[in-house]
Design a protein around this motif. Structure first.
Motif, PDB file in Angstrom:
ATOM      1  N   HIS A   1      41.366 -18.035  -8.078  1.00 20.09           N
ATOM      2  CA  HIS A   1      40.335 -17.697  -9.062  1.00 20.09           C
ATOM      3  C   HIS A   1      39.983 -16.219  -8.923  1.00 20.09           C
ATOM      4  N   PRO A   2      39.882 -15.513 -10.064  1.00 21.14           N
ATOM      5  CA  PRO A   2      39.675 -14.065  -9.992  1.00 21.14           C
ATOM      6  C   PRO A   2      38.414 -13.657  -9.220  1.00 21.14           C
ATOM      7  N   GLN A   3      37.352 -14.445  -9.278  1.00 16.25           N
ATOM      8  CA  GLN A   3      36.136 -14.097  -8.533  1.00 16.25           C
ATOM      9  C   GLN A   3      35.934 -14.951  -7.278  1.00 16.25           C
ATOM     10  N   ARG A   4      36.261 -16.219  -7.368  1.00 18.32           N
ATOM     11  CA  ARG A   4      35.912 -17.127  -6.264  1.00 18.32           C
ATOM     12  C   ARG A   4      36.960 -17.226  -5.170  1.00 18.32           C
ATOM     13  N   GLY A   5      38.104 -16.617  -5.393  1.00 20.50           N
ATOM     14  CA  GLY A   5      39.148 -16.689  -4.369  1.00 20.50           C
ATOM     15  C   GLY A   5      40.015 -17.931  -4.516  1.00 20.50           C
ATOM     16  N   LEU A   6      40.699 -18.267  -3.446  1.00 17.12           N
ATOM     17  CA  LEU A   6      41.657 -19.376  -3.492  1.00 17.12           C
ATOM     18  C   LEU A   6      40.936 -20.718  -3.420  1.00 17.12           C
ATOM     19  N   LEU A   7      41.084 -21.518  -4.471  1.00 13.94           N
ATOM     20  CA  LEU A   7      40.385 -22.808  -4.530  1.00 13.94           C
ATOM     21  C   LEU A   7      41.340 -23.967  -4.257  1.00 13.94           C
ATOM     22  N   SER A   8      40.830 -24.964  -3.522  1.00  9.38           N
ATOM     23  CA  SER A   8      41.575 -26.190  -3.250  1.00  9.38           C
ATOM     24  C   SER A   8      41.356 -27.197  -4.378  1.00  9.38           C
ATOM     25  N   PRO A   9      42.236 -28.192  -4.462  1.00 14.74           N
ATOM     26  CA  PRO A   9      42.143 -29.146  -5.570  1.00 14.74           C
ATOM     27  C   PRO A   9      40.763 -29.800  -5.728  1.00 14.74           C
ATOM     28  N   ASP A  10      40.084 -30.080  -4.619  1.00 14.30           N
ATOM     29  CA  ASP A  10      38.791 -30.771  -4.767  1.00 14.30           C
ATOM     30  C   ASP A  10      37.772 -29.930  -5.541  1.00 14.30           C
ATOM     31  N   ALA A  11      37.996 -28.618  -5.656  1.00 12.92           N
ATOM     32  CA  ALA A  11      37.065 -27.758  -6.380  1.00 12.92           C
ATOM     33  C   ALA A  11      37.303 -27.765  -7.892  1.00 12.92           C
ATOM     34  N   PHE A  12      38.496 -28.210  -8.320  1.00 12.28           N
ATOM     35  CA  PHE A  12      38.771 -28.129  -9.761  1.00 12.28           C
ATOM     36  C   PHE A  12      39.527 -29.327 -10.346  1.00 12.28           C
ATOM     37  N   LEU A  13      40.146 -30.164  -9.487  1.00 10.37           N
ATOM     38  CA  LEU A  13      40.918 -31.295 -10.035  1.00 10.37           C
ATOM     39  C   LEU A  13      40.056 -32.284 -10.825  1.00 10.37           C
ATOM     40  N   PRO A  14      38.855 -32.649 -10.312  1.00 10.71           N
ATOM     41  CA  PRO A  14      38.044 -33.602 -11.074  1.00 10.71           C
ATOM     42  C   PRO A  14      37.759 -33.101 -12.495  1.00 10.71           C
ATOM     43  N   LEU A  15      37.434 -31.815 -12.621  1.00  9.24           N
ATOM     44  CA  LEU A  15      37.175 -31.241 -13.944  1.00  9.24           C
ATOM     45  C   LEU A  15      38.456 -31.205 -14.777  1.00  9.24           C
ATOM     46  N   ALA A  16      39.562 -30.837 -14.137  1.00  8.82           N
ATOM     47  CA  ALA A  16      40.847 -30.772 -14.846  1.00  8.82           C
ATOM     48  C   ALA A  16      41.262 -32.147 -15.364  1.00  8.82           C
ATOM     49  N   GLU A  17      40.943 -33.188 -14.584  1.00  9.54           N
ATOM     50  CA  GLU A  17      41.306 -34.541 -15.011  1.00  9.54           C
ATOM     51  C   GLU A  17      40.399 -34.994 -16.149  1.00  9.54           C
ATOM     52  N   LYS A  18      39.096 -34.734 -16.002  1.00  8.23           N
ATOM     53  CA  LYS A  18      38.125 -35.164 -17.011  1.00  8.23           C
ATOM     54  C   LYS A  18      38.424 -34.525 -18.365  1.00  8.23           C
ATOM     55  N   THR A  19      38.840 -33.270 -18.350  1.00  8.64           N
ATOM     56  CA  THR A  19      39.090 -32.542 -19.593  1.00  8.64           C
ATOM     57  C   THR A  19      40.549 -32.604 -20.018  1.00  8.64           C
ATOM     58  N   ARG A  20      41.354 -33.296 -19.239  1.00  7.87           N
ATOM     59  CA  ARG A  20      42.791 -33.450 -19.489  1.00  7.87           C
ATOM     60  C   ARG A  20      43.575 -32.135 -19.389  1.00  7.87           C
ATOM     61  N   LEU A  21      42.913 -31.101 -18.908  1.00 10.91           N
ATOM     62  CA  LEU A  21      43.635 -29.854 -18.655  1.00 10.91           C
ATOM     63  C   LEU A  21      44.704 -30.059 -17.586  1.00 10.91           C
ATOM     64  N   ILE A  22      44.592 -31.163 -16.836  1.00  9.83           N
ATOM     65  CA  ILE A  22      45.577 -31.466 -15.803  1.00  9.83           C
ATOM     66  C   ILE A  22      46.967 -31.665 -16.424  1.00  9.83           C
ATOM     67  N   ILE A  23      47.014 -31.978 -17.717  1.00 10.13           N
ATOM     68  CA  ILE A  23      48.330 -32.204 -18.344  1.00 10.13           C
ATOM     69  C   ILE A  23      49.155 -30.908 -18.391  1.00 10.13           C
ATOM     70  N   PRO A  24      48.631 -29.824 -19.009  1.00  6.72           N
ATOM     71  CA  PRO A  24      49.415 -28.582 -18.925  1.00  6.72           C
ATOM     72  C   PRO A  24      49.531 -28.043 -17.499  1.00  6.72           C
ATOM     73  N   MET A  25      48.500 -28.230 -16.694  1.00  3.80           N
ATOM     74  CA  MET A  25      48.587 -27.759 -15.304  1.00  3.80           C
ATOM     75  C   MET A  25      49.678 -28.520 -14.551  1.00  3.80           C
ATOM     76  N   GLY A  26      49.731 -29.827 -14.781  1.00  3.49           N
ATOM     77  CA  GLY A  26      50.718 -30.665 -14.106  1.00  3.49           C
ATOM     78  C   GLY A  26      52.140 -30.303 -14.520  1.00  3.49           C
ATOM     79  N   LYS A  27      52.308 -29.910 -15.790  1.00  4.13           N
ATOM     80  CA  LYS A  27      53.637 -29.466 -16.240  1.00  4.13           C
ATOM     81  C   LYS A  27      54.026 -28.187 -15.515  1.00  4.13           C
ATOM     82  N   TRP A  28      53.051 -27.317 -15.357  1.00  5.41           N
ATOM     83  CA  TRP A  28      53.324 -26.071 -14.611  1.00  5.41           C
ATOM     84  C   TRP A  28      53.738 -26.413 -13.171  1.00  5.41           C
TER      85      TRP A  28
END
Ligand code: C2E
Ligand code: MG
Ligand code: MG
Ligand code: MG
Length: 292
Positions: free
Chosen positions: A66-93
Motif C-alpha cells: 500500500h502506498p501509505q500503509r506499507g506492506l499489508l497481509s491478507p487479513d488487512a484486506f481479504l475480507p473487504l476484497a471478498e465482500k466487494t468481489r474485488l477478489i475476483i480480479p485480484m485472484g486472477k492476478w
C-alpha cells in the motif's frame, strides 16, 4: 441511544463509527486501484520434505504494497476484497503471477518445484474458474501437475457436490487440489473420500497446541492416519518448533511448512537460498532446512 451513555457518549460512538467507515471506504478506494497500480505482491513460503528438506514447492501468499500503509497481509484486506468481489480480479492476478514465477523457476533449472495458490469462496464459486486456471497455465506453459489449488475445508464442504464437480474438472486437467486448514471445518468423511484432492493441510491451530499425549496431538495423529488411509498427502502448516517437527515426522507427516523451516519470502530471497545451497556447505544460509 440514551443520555446515560455519558455527556459525550453518543457523539463519541458516532465519531468512532464514522472514522471506521471512512477508513473502510478509503481502503476500498485504494483496493480498487491496487491491481492496475501494480501494488500486489506474492511472497512464497517453501514446503519441505520432512523433517528438514529438500524443498518440494511453495505456497504463494498475497501481499499488498500500500502506498501509505506499507506492506499489508491478507487479513488487512481479504475480507473487504471478498465482500466487494474485488477478489475476483485480484485472484486472477495471483494465478497469473504465480504461474509466471513458476515458469521462471523452471527455466532457471528448478524444474521439480511446484506452486500452490489459495482460492477464496467467491473465486471458487465462479462458473469460469476452470477456464481462468486453464488460461493461466496455458499462457505460461506450466505443466499442470506443478500447480496446486488450495481451498479450505470450510469452503470445500459448503456445497460438497459442486466442489467435487469443480475439483474433478481441475484434476482432469492435471492440476492438484489441496484441502487447506483441515480440522477446523465440518467434513463429512463420505465427501472427503469422494473429493478428488491429493493433499490435506493440517490447520496450524492444532500444530500450535500439540504436546505429547494432549488432545491436539491425538487429533493431529488421527488426521495423518485418515489422510494416509484415503491416499492423501499430508502437510503440516505452522511448524514453529523442533519438537513439532520431530513429532510430525514421527507420525509420518511427509511435508512441513512453517517459520521454523522458512518464512514466506520474495523471489529474490528464494533464488539466493537455492544458489547458496547448491554451492555446498550452507552454514551461512539462515535457514533450519536443507534446500537441495
Ligand atoms: P493459509 O492458506 O492457511 O496460509 C498460511 C498462513 O500461515 C500464511 O499467512 C503464512 O504466512 C502463515 N504461516 C506460515 N507458517 C507459519 C508459522 O510457522 N507460524 C504462524 N503463526 N503462521 C505461519 P498469510 O500469508 O497472512 O495468509 C493468511 C491467509 O490468507 C492464508 O491462509 C489464506 O487463507 C489467505 N490468502 C493468502 N494469499 C491468498 C491469495 O492469494 N488468495 C486468497 N484468496 N487467499 C489468500
Ligand atoms: Mg493455504
Ligand atoms: Mg492453511
Ligand atoms: Mg489459514
Amino acid at each position: 441511544h440514551t443520555k446515560s451513555a455519558g455527556r459525550n457518549g453518543y457523539s463519541f460512538f458516532e465519531a468512532s463509527m464514522n472514522a471506521n467507515t471512512v477508513e473502510q471506504l478509503q481502503l476500498l478506494h485504494d483496493l480498487r486501484l491496487a491491481v492496475s497500480n501494480g501494488e500486489l505482491r506474492l511472497h512464497y513460503q517453501p514446503k519441505f520434505e520432512a523433517p528438514a528438506g529438500p524443498v518440494r514447492g511453495f505456497e504463494a501468499l498475497l501481499r499488498w504494497q500500500h502506498p501509505q500503509r506499507g506492506l499489508l497481509s491478507p487479513d488487512a484486506f481479504l475480507p473487504l476484497a471478498e465482500k466487494t468481489r474485488l477478489i475476483i480480479p485480484m485472484g486472477k492476478w495471483v494465478l497469473n503471477e504465480a504461474c509466471r514465477q513458476l515458469r521462471e523457476w523452471h527455466l532457471q533449472g528448478f524444474s521439480h518445484w511446484t506452486v500452490a495458490v489459495n482460492l477464496s469462496a467467491v473465486q471458487f464459486e465462479q462458473p469460469d474458474l476452470v477456464g481462468t486456471v486453464t488460461d493461466a497455465i496455458e499462457l505460461h506453459h506450466i505443466p499442470p501437475q506443478m500447480l496446486t489449488i488450495e481451498v479450505t475445508e470450510t469452503v470445500a464442504m459448503r456445497d460438497p457436490e459442486s466442489t467435487i464437480d469443480t475439483l474433478e474438472k481441475l484434476t482432469q486437467l492435471g492440476i492438484k487440489a489441496s484441502i487447506d486448514d483441515f480440522g477446523t471445518g465440518y467434513s463429512s468423511l463420505l465427501y472427503l473420500k469422494r473429493l478428488p484432492a491429493s493433499e490435506l493441510k493440517i490447520d496450524r491451530a492444532f500444530v500450535k497446541e500439540m504436546s505429547p499425549g494432549n488432545e491436539d496431538s491425538v487429533i493431529v495423529s488421527a488426521i495423518i492416519a485418515l489422510a494416509k488411509a484415503l491416499g492423501l498427502e499430508v502437510v503440516a502448516e505452522g511448524v514453529e518448533t523442533a519438537e513439532q517437527q520431530a513429532f510430525l515426522t514421527g507420525l509420518g507427516c511427509e511435508t512441513l511448512q512453517g517459520f521454523l523451516l522458512d518464512r514466506p519470502m520474495v523471489p529474490e530471497q528464494i533464488l539466493q537460498r537455492a544458489a547458496q545451497a547448491q554451492l555446498g556447505p550452507s552454514a551461512f544460509v539462515r535457514t533450519n532446512a536443507e534446500w537441495v
